[in-house]
Design a protein around this motif. Structure first.
Motif, PDB file in Angstrom:
ATOM      1  N   ALA A   1       0.826  -1.202   0.000  1.00 24.68           N
ATOM      2  CA  ALA A   1       0.000   0.000   0.000  1.00 24.68           C
ATOM      3  C   ALA A   1       0.863   1.255   0.000  1.00 24.68           C
ATOM      4  N   ALA A   2       0.227   2.394  -0.238  1.00 27.36           N
ATOM      5  CA  ALA A   2       0.951   3.663  -0.295  1.00 27.36           C
ATOM      6  C   ALA A   2       1.706   3.944   0.993  1.00 27.36           C
ATOM      7  N   ALA A   3       1.160   3.514   2.132  1.00 25.40           N
ATOM      8  CA  ALA A   3       1.811   3.741   3.417  1.00 25.40           C
ATOM      9  C   ALA A   3       2.863   2.690   3.740  1.00 25.40           C
ATOM     10  N   GLY A   4       3.032   1.677   2.870  1.00 24.69           N
ATOM     11  CA  GLY A   4       4.041   0.660   3.070  1.00 24.69           C
ATOM     12  C   GLY A   4       3.545  -0.643   3.662  1.00 24.69           C
ATOM     13  N   THR A   5       2.263  -0.739   3.993  1.00 21.31           N
ATOM     14  CA  THR A   5       1.716  -1.977   4.562  1.00 21.31           C
ATOM     15  C   THR A   5       1.638  -3.056   3.490  1.00 21.31           C
ATOM     16  N   LEU A   6       2.054  -4.280   3.853  1.00 22.75           N
ATOM     17  CA  LEU A   6       1.984  -5.402   2.930  1.00 22.75           C
ATOM     18  C   LEU A   6       0.622  -6.066   3.014  1.00 22.75           C
ATOM     19  N   PHE A   7      -0.054  -6.162   1.878  1.00 24.78           N
ATOM     20  CA  PHE A   7      -1.328  -6.864   1.762  1.00 24.78           C
ATOM     21  C   PHE A   7      -1.133  -8.119   0.918  1.00 24.78           C
ATOM     22  N   HIS A   8      -2.014  -9.114   1.110  1.00 25.88           N
ATOM     23  CA  HIS A   8      -1.970 -10.308   0.275  1.00 25.88           C
ATOM     24  C   HIS A   8      -3.392 -10.790   0.005  1.00 25.88           C
ATOM     25  N   SER A   9      -3.539 -11.438  -1.133  1.00 27.24           N
ATOM     26  CA  SER A   9      -4.834 -12.000  -1.538  1.00 27.24           C
ATOM     27  C   SER A   9      -4.639 -13.441  -1.982  1.00 27.24           C
ATOM     28  N   ASP A  10      -5.521 -14.314  -1.524  1.00 30.73           N
ATOM     29  CA  ASP A  10      -5.484 -15.718  -1.912  1.00 30.73           C
ATOM     30  C   ASP A  10      -6.700 -16.120  -2.743  1.00 30.73           C
ATOM     31  N   ASP A  11      -7.469 -15.136  -3.206  1.00 30.11           N
ATOM     32  CA  ASP A  11      -8.644 -15.427  -4.030  1.00 30.11           C
ATOM     33  C   ASP A  11      -8.628 -14.582  -5.304  1.00 30.11           C
ATOM     34  N   GLU A  12      -7.461 -14.513  -5.934  1.00 30.14           N
ATOM     35  CA  GLU A  12      -7.265 -13.837  -7.221  1.00 30.14           C
ATOM     36  C   GLU A  12      -7.517 -12.342  -7.154  1.00 30.14           C
ATOM     37  N   GLY A  13      -7.379 -11.759  -5.969  1.00 31.62           N
ATOM     38  CA  GLY A  13      -7.483 -10.317  -5.849  1.00 31.62           C
ATOM     39  C   GLY A  13      -8.826  -9.789  -5.414  1.00 31.62           C
ATOM     40  N   THR A  14      -9.752 -10.668  -5.025  1.00 35.04           N
ATOM     41  CA  THR A  14     -11.083 -10.208  -4.599  1.00 35.04           C
ATOM     42  C   THR A  14     -11.031  -9.577  -3.218  1.00 35.04           C
ATOM     43  N   THR A  15     -10.432 -10.279  -2.251  1.00 30.07           N
ATOM     44  CA  THR A  15     -10.307  -9.762  -0.890  1.00 30.07           C
ATOM     45  C   THR A  15      -8.833  -9.735  -0.501  1.00 30.07           C
ATOM     46  N   TRP A  16      -8.495  -8.817   0.414  1.00 31.24           N
ATOM     47  CA  TRP A  16      -7.099  -8.594   0.788  1.00 31.24           C
ATOM     48  C   TRP A  16      -6.948  -8.541   2.296  1.00 31.24           C
ATOM     49  N   SER A  17      -5.830  -9.090   2.780  1.00 31.63           N
ATOM     50  CA  SER A  17      -5.533  -9.114   4.208  1.00 31.63           C
ATOM     51  C   SER A  17      -4.116  -8.599   4.444  1.00 31.63           C
ATOM     52  N   GLN A  18      -3.810  -8.293   5.706  1.00 34.37           N
ATOM     53  CA  GLN A  18      -2.465  -7.860   6.074  1.00 34.37           C
ATOM     54  C   GLN A  18      -2.017  -8.635   7.308  1.00 34.37           C
ATOM     55  N   GLY A  19      -0.791  -8.405   7.763  1.00 36.04           N
ATOM     56  CA  GLY A  19      -0.324  -9.046   8.972  1.00 36.04           C
ATOM     57  C   GLY A  19       0.780 -10.067   8.776  1.00 36.04           C
ATOM     58  N   LEU A  20       1.236 -10.286   7.534  1.00 35.95           N
ATOM     59  CA  LEU A  20       2.308 -11.258   7.311  1.00 35.95           C
ATOM     60  C   LEU A  20       3.619 -10.781   7.906  1.00 35.95           C
ATOM     61  N   VAL A  21       3.890  -9.476   7.830  1.00 36.92           N
ATOM     62  CA  VAL A  21       5.116  -8.894   8.397  1.00 36.92           C
ATOM     63  C   VAL A  21       4.751  -7.594   9.107  1.00 36.92           C
ATOM     64  N   LYS A  22       5.646  -7.152   9.978  1.00 36.18           N
ATOM     65  CA  LYS A  22       5.450  -5.903  10.704  1.00 36.18           C
ATOM     66  C   LYS A  22       6.170  -4.761   9.988  1.00 36.18           C
ATOM     67  N   GLY A  23       5.661  -3.567  10.178  1.00 31.49           N
ATOM     68  CA  GLY A  23       6.332  -2.388   9.670  1.00 31.49           C
ATOM     69  C   GLY A  23       6.003  -2.069   8.226  1.00 31.49           C
ATOM     70  N   LYS A  24       6.737  -1.089   7.695  1.00 34.13           N
ATOM     71  CA  LYS A  24       6.553  -0.650   6.322  1.00 34.13           C
ATOM     72  C   LYS A  24       7.482  -1.439   5.402  1.00 34.13           C
ATOM     73  N   VAL A  25       6.925  -1.968   4.322  1.00 31.47           N
ATOM     74  CA  VAL A  25       7.703  -2.738   3.362  1.00 31.47           C
ATOM     75  C   VAL A  25       8.285  -1.791   2.324  1.00 31.47           C
ATOM     76  N   GLU A  26       9.600  -1.866   2.132  1.00 29.97           N
ATOM     77  CA  GLU A  26      10.302  -0.967   1.221  1.00 29.97           C
ATOM     78  C   GLU A  26      10.655  -1.632  -0.097  1.00 29.97           C
ATOM     79  N   GLY A  27      10.639  -2.959  -0.147  1.00 30.59           N
ATOM     80  CA  GLY A  27      10.935  -3.663  -1.384  1.00 30.59           C
ATOM     81  C   GLY A  27      10.447  -5.082  -1.289  1.00 30.59           C
ATOM     82  N   VAL A  28       9.934  -5.631  -2.385  1.00 36.97           N
ATOM     83  CA  VAL A  28       9.433  -6.997  -2.380  1.00 36.97           C
ATOM     84  C   VAL A  28       9.579  -7.593  -3.772  1.00 36.97           C
ATOM     85  N   ALA A  29       9.907  -8.878  -3.818  1.00 37.51           N
ATOM     86  CA  ALA A  29       9.981  -9.616  -5.078  1.00 37.51           C
ATOM     87  C   ALA A  29       9.645 -11.068  -4.779  1.00 37.51           C
ATOM     88  N   ALA A  30       9.124 -11.776  -5.777  1.00 39.21           N
ATOM     89  CA  ALA A  30       8.733 -13.168  -5.581  1.00 39.21           C
ATOM     90  C   ALA A  30       8.963 -13.958  -6.850  1.00 39.21           C
TER      91      ALA A  30
END
Length: 231
Positions: free
Chosen positions: A104-133
């Motif tokens: 998100a714009a504020a750095g919170t990491l969100f994830h979706s397990d239903d192709e993007g319909t609903t989104w959750s947070q809480g996998l990591v703490k703090g603001k995420v500055e970079g991510v790759a998978a």
């Protein structure tokens, strides 16, 4: 233009021109001389990825999907679903796993397990500055927990102890790259082990962004851009 990315045989540019009501998505086919505007929603767009044969476009009006290379679009996310109230910083989706990540714009990491319909947070703490998978692994950096790695696509994360200050990541197939203060490292096993790949990079360069472009790896930091051949 908020992002340019290669998908299959074309370049896609997410556009955030709200004042001109011309936000959305552009495409440049390889061999063509100009970008074409796709009939995506004319909303502020911040990122585009391909997942399970569909283009996914993150906009301030939600996550939209196209299964016909951008000819028609439907909204995947529910109305008002976070994190799409503002432009996202990143949208990440590996072909080998169901989960989709968004920063998100504020750095919170969100994830979706239903192709993007609903989104959750809480996998990591703090603001995420970079991510790759890629494949089954995820690399990210948070301002609270430092550099982290997951080998089960985000179900659990462990510290990347050898490079806690890594801020930039890039994934090309099974190969991963990370950038730190004055160095770039490469992994051939999904981030389990790493070796130095910073030959020619000035020691004082704080690598804050990494991009893979075909056979080249592009690193940027301190107002300079460096290019290395990917073996």
């Amino acid at each position: 233009v908020s992002q340019v990315v290669r998908i299959d045989t074309a370049l896609y540019a997410a556009v955030a021109d709200v004042a001109g009501a011309r936000g959305g998505l552009l495409r440049l086919e390889f061999g063509a001389s100009a970008f074409e505007r796709l009939p995506a929603p004319p909303l502020m767009a911040s990122a585009v990825v391909k997942k399970n044969g569909a283009l996914l476009l993150a906009t301030v009006g939600g996550l939209y999907a196209s299964t016909d290379r951008g000819a028609t679009w439907v909204r995947r996310s529910r109305a008002g679903e976070a994190p799409f109230g503002q432009p996202v910083k990143a949208l990440v989706a590996a072909t080998a796993a169901q989960r989709i990540f968004a920063v998100a714009a504020a750095g919170t990491l969100f994830h979706s397990d239903d192709e993007g319909t609903t989104w959750s947070q809480g996998l990591v703490k703090g603001k995420v500055e970079g991510v790759a998978a890629g494949g089954s692994f995820v690399l990210l950096h948070s301002d609270v927990e430092g550099a982290l790695r997951s080998d089960n696509y985000g179900n659990t994360f462990r510290p990347l102890t050898f490079a806690p200050a890594a801020h930039a990541f890039a994934v090309v197939g099974a190969r991963a790259f990370l950038g730190t203060q004055g160095a770039v490292s490469v992994s051939d096993d999904g981030g389990a082990s790493w070796r130095d790949a910073s030959d020619g990079l000035p020691p004082s360069t704080d690598v804050r962004a990494l991009f893979a472009a075909g056979p080249a790896l592009i690193a940027s930091g301190a107002g300079q851009v460096f290019v290395a051949a990917v073996e």
